[in-house]
Design an enzyme around this catalytic site. Structure first.
Site, PDB file in Angstrom:
ATOM      1  N   LYS A  13      -7.796 -11.408   6.372  1.00  0.00           N
ATOM      2  CA  LYS A  13      -8.098 -11.635   4.957  1.00  0.00           C
ATOM      3  C   LYS A  13      -6.889 -11.163   4.166  1.00  0.00           C
ATOM      4  O   LYS A  13      -6.735  -9.977   3.881  1.00  0.00           O
ATOM      5  CB  LYS A  13      -9.348 -10.833   4.571  1.00  0.00           C
ATOM      6  CG  LYS A  13     -10.184 -11.417   3.451  1.00  0.00           C
ATOM      7  CD  LYS A  13      -9.474 -11.579   2.136  1.00  0.00           C
ATOM      8  CE  LYS A  13      -9.382 -10.309   1.340  1.00  0.00           C
ATOM      9  NZ  LYS A  13      -8.538 -10.453   0.142  1.00  0.00           N
ATOM     10  N   CYS A  73       4.911   0.627  -0.657  1.00  0.00           N
ATOM     11  CA  CYS A  73       4.214   1.905  -0.484  1.00  0.00           C
ATOM     12  C   CYS A  73       5.193   3.042  -0.240  1.00  0.00           C
ATOM     13  O   CYS A  73       4.889   4.196  -0.510  1.00  0.00           O
ATOM     14  CB  CYS A  73       3.233   1.803   0.673  1.00  0.00           C
ATOM     15  SG  CYS A  73       4.036   1.208   2.178  1.00  0.00           S
ATOM     16  N   GLU A 129      -0.052   7.190  -8.120  1.00  0.00           N
ATOM     17  CA  GLU A 129       0.816   6.087  -7.693  1.00  0.00           C
ATOM     18  C   GLU A 129       0.855   5.032  -8.802  1.00  0.00           C
ATOM     19  O   GLU A 129      -0.184   4.516  -9.215  1.00  0.00           O
ATOM     20  CB  GLU A 129       0.269   5.455  -6.404  1.00  0.00           C
ATOM     21  CG  GLU A 129       1.156   4.350  -5.866  1.00  0.00           C
ATOM     22  CD  GLU A 129       0.557   3.632  -4.654  1.00  0.00           C
ATOM     23  OE1 GLU A 129      -0.633   3.267  -4.699  1.00  0.00           O
ATOM     24  OE2 GLU A 129       1.282   3.424  -3.665  1.00  0.00           O
ATOM     25  N   GLU A 131      -3.268   2.086   6.344  1.00  0.00           N
ATOM     26  CA  GLU A 131      -1.953   2.360   5.760  1.00  0.00           C
ATOM     27  C   GLU A 131      -2.140   2.229   4.247  1.00  0.00           C
ATOM     28  O   GLU A 131      -2.317   1.115   3.739  1.00  0.00           O
ATOM     29  CB  GLU A 131      -0.917   1.381   6.318  1.00  0.00           C
ATOM     30  CG  GLU A 131      -0.713   1.613   7.816  1.00  0.00           C
ATOM     31  CD  GLU A 131       0.171   0.599   8.519  1.00  0.00           C
ATOM     32  OE1 GLU A 131       0.496   0.838   9.691  1.00  0.00           O
ATOM     33  OE2 GLU A 131       0.539  -0.427   7.925  1.00  0.00           O
TER      34      GLU A 131
HETATM   35  P1  NAD Z   1      -5.825  -3.319  -2.685  1.00  0.00           P
HETATM   36  O1  NAD Z   1      -6.427  -2.161  -1.988  1.00  0.00           O
HETATM   37  O2  NAD Z   1      -6.257  -3.624  -4.069  1.00  0.00           O
HETATM   38  O3  NAD Z   1      -6.081  -4.668  -1.862  1.00  0.00           O
HETATM   39  C1  NAD Z   1      -5.685  -4.802  -0.520  1.00  0.00           C
HETATM   40  C2  NAD Z   1      -6.597  -5.802   0.163  1.00  0.00           C
HETATM   41  O4  NAD Z   1      -7.917  -5.285   0.215  1.00  0.00           O
HETATM   42  C3  NAD Z   1      -6.696  -7.155  -0.539  1.00  0.00           C
HETATM   43  O5  NAD Z   1      -6.718  -8.161   0.443  1.00  0.00           O
HETATM   44  C4  NAD Z   1      -8.036  -7.056  -1.259  1.00  0.00           C
HETATM   45  O6  NAD Z   1      -8.647  -8.304  -1.493  1.00  0.00           O
HETATM   46  C5  NAD Z   1      -8.846  -6.240  -0.268  1.00  0.00           C
HETATM   47  N1  NAD Z   1      -9.972  -5.491  -0.837  1.00  0.00           N
HETATM   48  C6  NAD Z   1     -10.067  -4.932  -2.064  1.00  0.00           C
HETATM   49  N2  NAD Z   1     -11.254  -4.288  -2.188  1.00  0.00           N
HETATM   50  C7  NAD Z   1     -11.920  -4.446  -1.012  1.00  0.00           C
HETATM   51  C8  NAD Z   1     -13.192  -4.035  -0.531  1.00  0.00           C
HETATM   52  N3  NAD Z   1     -13.995  -3.287  -1.274  1.00  0.00           N
HETATM   53  N4  NAD Z   1     -13.536  -4.383   0.720  1.00  0.00           N
HETATM   54  C9  NAD Z   1     -12.704  -5.101   1.506  1.00  0.00           C
HETATM   55  N5  NAD Z   1     -11.494  -5.543   1.099  1.00  0.00           N
HETATM   56  C10 NAD Z   1     -11.102  -5.211  -0.144  1.00  0.00           C
HETATM   57  O7  NAD Z   1      -4.253  -3.105  -2.594  1.00  0.00           O
HETATM   58  P2  NAD Z   1      -3.116  -3.998  -3.259  1.00  0.00           P
HETATM   59  O8  NAD Z   1      -3.149  -3.785  -4.730  1.00  0.00           O
HETATM   60  O9  NAD Z   1      -3.208  -5.379  -2.728  1.00  0.00           O
HETATM   61  O10 NAD Z   1      -1.787  -3.335  -2.633  1.00  0.00           O
HETATM   62  C11 NAD Z   1      -1.118  -2.253  -3.196  1.00  0.00           C
HETATM   63  C12 NAD Z   1      -1.491  -0.967  -2.502  1.00  0.00           C
HETATM   64  O11 NAD Z   1      -1.200  -1.068  -1.104  1.00  0.00           O
HETATM   65  C13 NAD Z   1      -0.687   0.224  -2.983  1.00  0.00           C
HETATM   66  O12 NAD Z   1      -1.543   1.327  -3.132  1.00  0.00           O
HETATM   67  C14 NAD Z   1       0.300   0.476  -1.839  1.00  0.00           C
HETATM   68  O13 NAD Z   1       0.790   1.783  -1.767  1.00  0.00           O
HETATM   69  C15 NAD Z   1      -0.513   0.103  -0.664  1.00  0.00           C
HETATM   70  N6  NAD Z   1       0.330  -0.217   0.494  1.00  0.00           N
HETATM   71  C16 NAD Z   1       0.405   0.657   1.545  1.00  0.00           C
HETATM   72  C17 NAD Z   1       1.243   0.392   2.631  1.00  0.00           C
HETATM   73  C18 NAD Z   1       1.386   1.335   3.794  1.00  0.00           C
HETATM   74  O14 NAD Z   1       1.944   0.933   4.814  1.00  0.00           O
HETATM   75  N7  NAD Z   1       0.920   2.580   3.689  1.00  0.00           N
HETATM   76  C19 NAD Z   1       1.989  -0.789   2.636  1.00  0.00           C
HETATM   77  C20 NAD Z   1       1.881  -1.654   1.557  1.00  0.00           C
HETATM   78  C21 NAD Z   1       1.039  -1.372   0.487  1.00  0.00           C
END
Ligand code: NAD
Length: 500
Positions: free
Chosen positions: A192, A302, A404, A268
């Site tokens: 997804k 991230c 963040e 992550e």
């Molecule tokens: P997000 O958590 O909003 O969304 C990530 C994914 O989760 C999307 O596909 C979204 O549709 C899905 N999602 C959202 N709510 C959900 C739920 N309740 N149940 C299941 N799926 C759900 O994150 P984002 O805004 O897309 O990405 C940015 C974030 O990702 C930042 O916090 C960043 O630090 C983090 N990030 C971490 C790493 C790492 O390796 N640690 C790498 C990249 C990004």
């Protein structure tokens, strides 16, 4: 095959846009509803995306189960490795398609996607094709009470159906970082991708299809998080494990969803990473490295540094040099080779980052440079651009120092001793990455080992060997992926004990 990317006329835009479908059980299928895929550079609609409903997510999970019990689950290591290499070749063959799709979806500079995102997509498949071919298992010979021996050896088996949920900032890179090892271990996956960046995941499904991946081994469902495909996938009782990259609070919601089934999770999550610059560092290298850590991908990585601590003796000089780097960023059209800074991903994220700019001023920050929206006087003004921003003068308890932001912004603060620098860097609920800039070897080791993070760089940033453990502590995640650490998550070990 029927192409998954069709050109259709959109009701949302006079221009023709593509339609992106789901990929379930080896077929491209539409969904009950559609949503817009928006180009963040100018706000235009570039594709209409079929949203998977609950039934389609269920069909994807069932198809994955059949694949695990069928040809894909029974495929030997050599066959799986060959398939992974074929997928890498497929991405390479369509490199320019992937590149254009990633740049349009994210707005990131084409030079960045060309050197990082798309090559890493192929590298993820090639790396895990190699690793799975050489992965061994542990074995022990044990003395038994009656003076005989027992032979113990562990058999590595797939976990089963793995749900993969990924974010928008490095769409292909992060999706393949999880899909490649999961498939290498013989699992079937339901992916997804972020609703903001569905294009390269769809191209990857085409590559899977063209490569002859058995039906059901790789499934793609488009949609959102809550009350959409993300929630339906992570709460599905037939999914055996969830691997997720995204925000820490989303990780918490997914963990809760996985609790009733006691499903393993690999997370992550977010970061509020520190860079520490000592006065003994190579000054120019430190400035260039920190600037990259602050502004790469418009700060939407991230691992980006949002807290920079600089030894007082060089503080003013360093802030001035970082200001120069911020003002030298080229916020051009993403497909222009000279562009170094793209827009933020969405209007909602732009509003969030602008909210932090406002808050920083209220919290007493000095805005060294930036701190506002970025206007170009052309169609980009319909996009989601903000200025590269450097702040100083905030208290460590300020929300802008603790939360963040995920934009092209850092707060720079002085320190007076090594101990103080360590304490400041570690004073966070997150714990993903740190970078240390020093020319002293003893100090480099000493400080690196004190960092409460999953990864620490010395005199570098974002240097990755895919065999090394990657993950975070605290709010930054659970578990480690990379190399054999990924195999440990995506496989089960069954210990066989034989009395001999
Ligand atoms: P997000 O958590 O909003 O969304 C990530 C994914 O989760 C999307 O596909 C979204 O549709 C899905 N999602 C959202 N709510 C959900 C739920 N309740 N149940 C299941 N799926 C759900 O994150 P984002 O805004 O897309 O990405 C940015 C974030 O990702 C930042 O916090 C960043 O630090 C983090 N990030 C971490 C790493 C790492 O390796 N640690 C790498 C990249 C990004």
């Amino acid at each position: 095959m029927e192409s998954r990317v069709q050109t259709v006329s959109s009701s949302a835009s006079k221009a023709s846009v593509r339609r992106l479908q789901n990929y379930v059980d080896g077929r491209f299928v539409g969904g009950a509803r559609e949503f817009d895929d928006v180009n963040p550079a100018d706000g235009s609609v570039i594709a209409r995306v079929s949203e998977a409903d609950r039934e389609l997510v269920d069909a994807a999970v069932r198809a994955a189960r059949r694949a695990v019990n069928g040809p894909w689950g029974k495929a030997g290591v050599r066959e799986r490795a060959a398939m992974l290499n074929k997928i890498a070749e497929g991405i390479e063959r369509r490199f320019e398609d992937f590149l254009a799709a990633e740049v349009a979806d994210t707005g990131k500079p084409v030079s960045l996607a060309r050197r990082l995102d798309i090559p890493r997509g192929t590298a993820n498949f090639r790396t895990f094709a190699d690793i799975i071919k050489t992965a061994g298992v542990e074995a022990y010979q044990t003395e038994t009470a009656d003076g005989r021996q027992a032979l113990n050896y562990a058999v590595r088996k797939p976990v089963g159906v793995v749900g993969i949920v990924t974010p928008w900032n490095l769409p292909l890179l992060l999706l393949t970082w999880k899909a490649a090892p999961a498939l290498a271990c013989g699992n079937a996956v339901v992916v997804k991708p972020s609703e903001e960046t569905p294009a390269t995941a769809t191209l990857l499904a085409e590559v899977m299809h063209e490569a002859g991946m058995p039906a059901g081994a790789f499934n793609l469902v488009h949609g959102f998080g809550p009350e959409s495909a993300g929630e339906w996938l992570t709460t599905h009782p037939e999914v055996d494990a969830i691997t997720f990259t995204g925000e820490s609070k989303t990780g918490a919601a997914i963990m809760k969803a996985c609790a009733p089934g006691v499903k393993p999770v690999s997370f992550e999550l977010g970061g509020k990473n520190a860079a520490i610059v000592f006065a003994d560092a190579d000054f120019d290298a430190a400035v260039a490295g920190v600037a990259e850590a602050v502004f790469m991908n418009t700060g939407q990585v991230c691992l980006c540094a949002e807290r920079v601590y600089v030894e007082r003796a060089i503080f003013d000089k360093f802030v001035a040099a970082l200001k120069q780097q911020a003002e030298a960023q080229v916020a051009g059209w993403p497909m222009e080779a000279r562009t170094t800074l793209g827009p933020l991903i969405s209007s909602a994220h732009r509003d969030k980052v602008m909210g932090y700019f406002k808050l920083a001023k209220e919290e007493g920050a000095k805005v060294v440079t930036g701190g506002g929206a970025l206007k170009s006087g052309d169609a980009r003004d319909q996009g989601f651009w903000v200025q590269p921003t450097i702040l100083t003068g905030l208290e460590e308890c300020a929300r802008c120092v603790r939360e963040e932001i995920f934009g092209p912004v850092a707060h720079v603060a002085p320190f007076d001793s090594e101990e103080q620098a360590i304490a400041l860097a570690n004073d966070t609920q997150y714990g993903l990455a740190a970078s240390i800039w020093t020319s002293r070897l003893d100090r480099a080791h000493r400080v690196a080992q004190e960092m409460r993070t999953g990864i620490t760089w010395v005199n570098s940033w974002f240097l990755r060997d895919l065999r090394t453990p990657f993950g975070g502590v605290g709010l930054s995640g659970i578990g480690r992926e990379g190399g054999t650490h990924s195999l440990d998550f995506y496989s089960q070990l069954n210990n066989v004990c034989i009395k001999i």
